[in-house]
Design a protein around this motif. Structure first.
Motif, PDB file in Angstrom:
ATOM      1  N   ILE A   2      45.316  11.152   5.543  1.00 51.58           N
ATOM      2  CA  ILE A   2      46.176  12.327   5.580  1.00 51.58           C
ATOM      3  C   ILE A   2      45.339  13.505   6.084  1.00 51.58           C
ATOM      4  O   ILE A   2      44.120  13.517   5.964  1.00 51.58           O
ATOM      5  CB  ILE A   2      46.790  12.660   4.207  1.00 51.58           C
ATOM      6  CG1 ILE A   2      45.711  13.006   3.188  1.00 51.58           C
ATOM      7  CG2 ILE A   2      47.684  11.542   3.719  1.00 51.58           C
ATOM      8  CD1 ILE A   2      46.237  13.565   1.890  1.00 51.58           C
ATOM      9  N   SER A  24      46.263   8.862   0.637  1.00 47.59           N
ATOM     10  CA  SER A  24      47.706   8.661   0.628  1.00 47.59           C
ATOM     11  C   SER A  24      48.094   7.957  -0.669  1.00 47.59           C
ATOM     12  O   SER A  24      47.294   7.284  -1.299  1.00 47.59           O
ATOM     13  CB  SER A  24      48.145   7.848   1.839  1.00 47.59           C
ATOM     14  OG  SER A  24      47.492   6.607   1.869  1.00 47.59           O
ATOM     15  N   LYS A  63      52.344  10.298   1.995  1.00 50.88           N
ATOM     16  CA  LYS A  63      52.215   8.997   2.653  1.00 50.88           C
ATOM     17  C   LYS A  63      51.132   9.038   3.724  1.00 50.88           C
ATOM     18  O   LYS A  63      50.769  10.105   4.218  1.00 50.88           O
ATOM     19  CB  LYS A  63      53.549   8.595   3.274  1.00 50.88           C
ATOM     20  CG  LYS A  63      54.676   8.446   2.257  1.00 50.88           C
ATOM     21  CD  LYS A  63      55.979   8.046   2.906  1.00 50.88           C
ATOM     22  CE  LYS A  63      56.602   9.064   3.794  1.00 50.88           C
ATOM     23  NZ  LYS A  63      57.015  10.323   3.261  1.00 50.88           N
ATOM     24  N   ASP A  64      50.648   7.865   4.100  1.00 52.01           N
ATOM     25  CA  ASP A  64      49.659   7.751   5.164  1.00 52.01           C
ATOM     26  C   ASP A  64      50.192   8.409   6.434  1.00 52.01           C
ATOM     27  O   ASP A  64      51.343   8.201   6.807  1.00 52.01           O
ATOM     28  CB  ASP A  64      49.351   6.273   5.418  1.00 52.01           C
ATOM     29  CG  ASP A  64      48.169   6.086   6.331  1.00 52.01           C
ATOM     30  OD1 ASP A  64      47.153   6.789   6.158  1.00 52.01           O
ATOM     31  OD2 ASP A  64      48.253   5.231   7.237  1.00 52.01           O
ATOM     32  N   ASP A  66      50.623  11.675   6.827  1.00 51.49           N
ATOM     33  CA  ASP A  66      51.205  12.988   6.538  1.00 51.49           C
ATOM     34  C   ASP A  66      50.187  14.100   6.783  1.00 51.49           C
ATOM     35  O   ASP A  66      48.977  13.899   6.690  1.00 51.49           O
ATOM     36  CB  ASP A  66      51.674  13.082   5.084  1.00 51.49           C
ATOM     37  CG  ASP A  66      52.988  12.363   4.823  1.00 51.49           C
ATOM     38  OD1 ASP A  66      53.648  11.944   5.799  1.00 51.49           O
ATOM     39  OD2 ASP A  66      53.349  12.228   3.641  1.00 51.49           O
TER      40      ASP A  66
END
Length: 77
Positions: A2, A24, A63-64, A66
């Motif tokens: 992230i 994440s 989340k990954d 973001d």
């Protein structure tokens, strides 16, 4: 991964305008605590947080991929 963006005085406190970390799966609130503990930033409870350019609550999941932005209150005229 992230991406975290810091604005205003938070850039000075963090020593950078942006960073990428592998965190994440945390909530916004958990990420704030992690940043406070690892980078010594204080007062993150009073900043606005945006995830992918939309304002977020402390309970929102990150989340990954973001991008999270910490935006302190500003004043001006």
């Amino acid at each position: 991964m992230i991406k975290i963006l810091f604005f205003a005085h938070l850039q000075d406190e963090a020593g950078t305008a942006a960073m990428k970390i592998d965190k994440s799966g945390l909530t916004v609130g958990e990420l704030k605590l992690w940043v406070q503990e690892n980078y010594g930033l204080q007062g993150l409870n009073s900043v606005m947080t945006a995830v992918n350019e939309s304002f977020a609550n402390d309970s929102d999941l990150i989340k990954d991929g973001d991008t999270v932005a910490f935006i302190p209150p500003v004043s001006g005229g």
